[in-house]
Write a protein that holds these residues in place. Sequence first.
Motif, PDB file in Angstrom:
ATOM      1  N   ARG A  87      10.420  57.930  86.641  1.00  0.00           N
ATOM      2  CA  ARG A  87       9.734  59.202  86.466  1.00  0.00           C
ATOM      3  C   ARG A  87       9.402  59.866  87.800  1.00  0.00           C
ATOM      4  O   ARG A  87       9.634  61.059  87.987  1.00  0.00           O
ATOM      5  CB  ARG A  87       8.463  58.998  85.634  1.00  0.00           C
ATOM      6  CG  ARG A  87       8.733  58.505  84.222  1.00  0.00           C
ATOM      7  CD  ARG A  87       7.469  58.401  83.396  1.00  0.00           C
ATOM      8  NE  ARG A  87       7.741  57.780  82.112  1.00  0.00           N
ATOM      9  CZ  ARG A  87       8.251  58.436  81.071  1.00  0.00           C
ATOM     10  NH1 ARG A  87       8.524  59.721  81.184  1.00  0.00           N
ATOM     11  NH2 ARG A  87       8.471  57.811  79.923  1.00  0.00           N
ATOM     12  N   GLU A  88       8.871  59.113  88.729  1.00  0.00           N
ATOM     13  CA  GLU A  88       8.497  59.721  90.007  1.00  0.00           C
ATOM     14  C   GLU A  88       9.725  60.103  90.823  1.00  0.00           C
ATOM     15  O   GLU A  88       9.739  61.155  91.484  1.00  0.00           O
ATOM     16  CB  GLU A  88       7.596  58.774  90.799  1.00  0.00           C
ATOM     17  CG  GLU A  88       8.215  57.435  91.138  1.00  0.00           C
ATOM     18  CD  GLU A  88       7.253  56.507  91.846  1.00  0.00           C
ATOM     19  OE1 GLU A  88       7.722  55.488  92.365  1.00  0.00           O
ATOM     20  OE2 GLU A  88       6.044  56.811  91.865  1.00  0.00           O
ATOM     21  N   SER A 113      11.401  63.287  89.272  1.00  0.00           N
ATOM     22  CA  SER A 113      10.641  64.490  89.614  1.00  0.00           C
ATOM     23  C   SER A 113      10.893  64.911  91.050  1.00  0.00           C
ATOM     24  O   SER A 113      11.080  66.106  91.343  1.00  0.00           O
ATOM     25  CB  SER A 113       9.148  64.225  89.386  1.00  0.00           C
ATOM     26  OG  SER A 113       8.378  65.343  89.768  1.00  0.00           O
TER      27      SER A 113
END
Length: 226
Positions: free
Chosen positions: A128-129, A132
């Motif tokens: 997820r990080e 992004s």
Amino acid sequence: MANKNFLNKIASPYVWGNALAAVIVVIWICIGVKWGIDYYTHHGESVVVPNIEKMQLDDAKDKLESIGLQVAVNDSGYDAKLPPDCILAQNPKSGKRVKGGYVVYVTVNAAHPPMLTIPDVIDNGSWREVRSMMLSAGFNMVEPEYIPGEKDWIYSIKANGRQVKYGDRVYVSDKIQLVIGNGLRGEADSIMFDDSDVEIEQREVDVPVYDYEEVEVLVDGEGNEL
């Protein structure tokens, strides 16, 4: 006597003539400078900026110069549907009235899409990080590929289906896919046993032996002991 001679020199037509000539020269210089500035900036004149988007840069330059405007490239972009050197955007926009000699700044289409460098994210972050961060950097991210392993951990990266690593250069239009763990163990992580390799220790168990003495017992007709 000296003061009288000084006053006579100041009052002489020669001195006044020179002073007047100097004043006239200064005035003409000022007029010339002002006229030159007005001519250069087309003072009092204005033109409407035409629409030059989607035009080739050379054609747009000829069109702007024909009405007294200039063009300058200040940025580039990429659109696969348009040819190189095609104008993608202009500033000011069409329809705005500007003075003659004004510079119209344009963004042109590059011959190739820009390139980005793969960051150091393999085995160095969660899905997820990293996703992004890479989206913010301009990467064209697609749905991840899941493999057995630690959940959401990044094991590798693919660009248009090929493996890439940290430091590789990819086009901004390439499809970037993160290969991440699905949280399940694979066969390699399981402990398998082979019964053929396991030796079972067998022990002999001593069973006690008892001696019995036979005794004759008398019973009645109903089977009761007498």
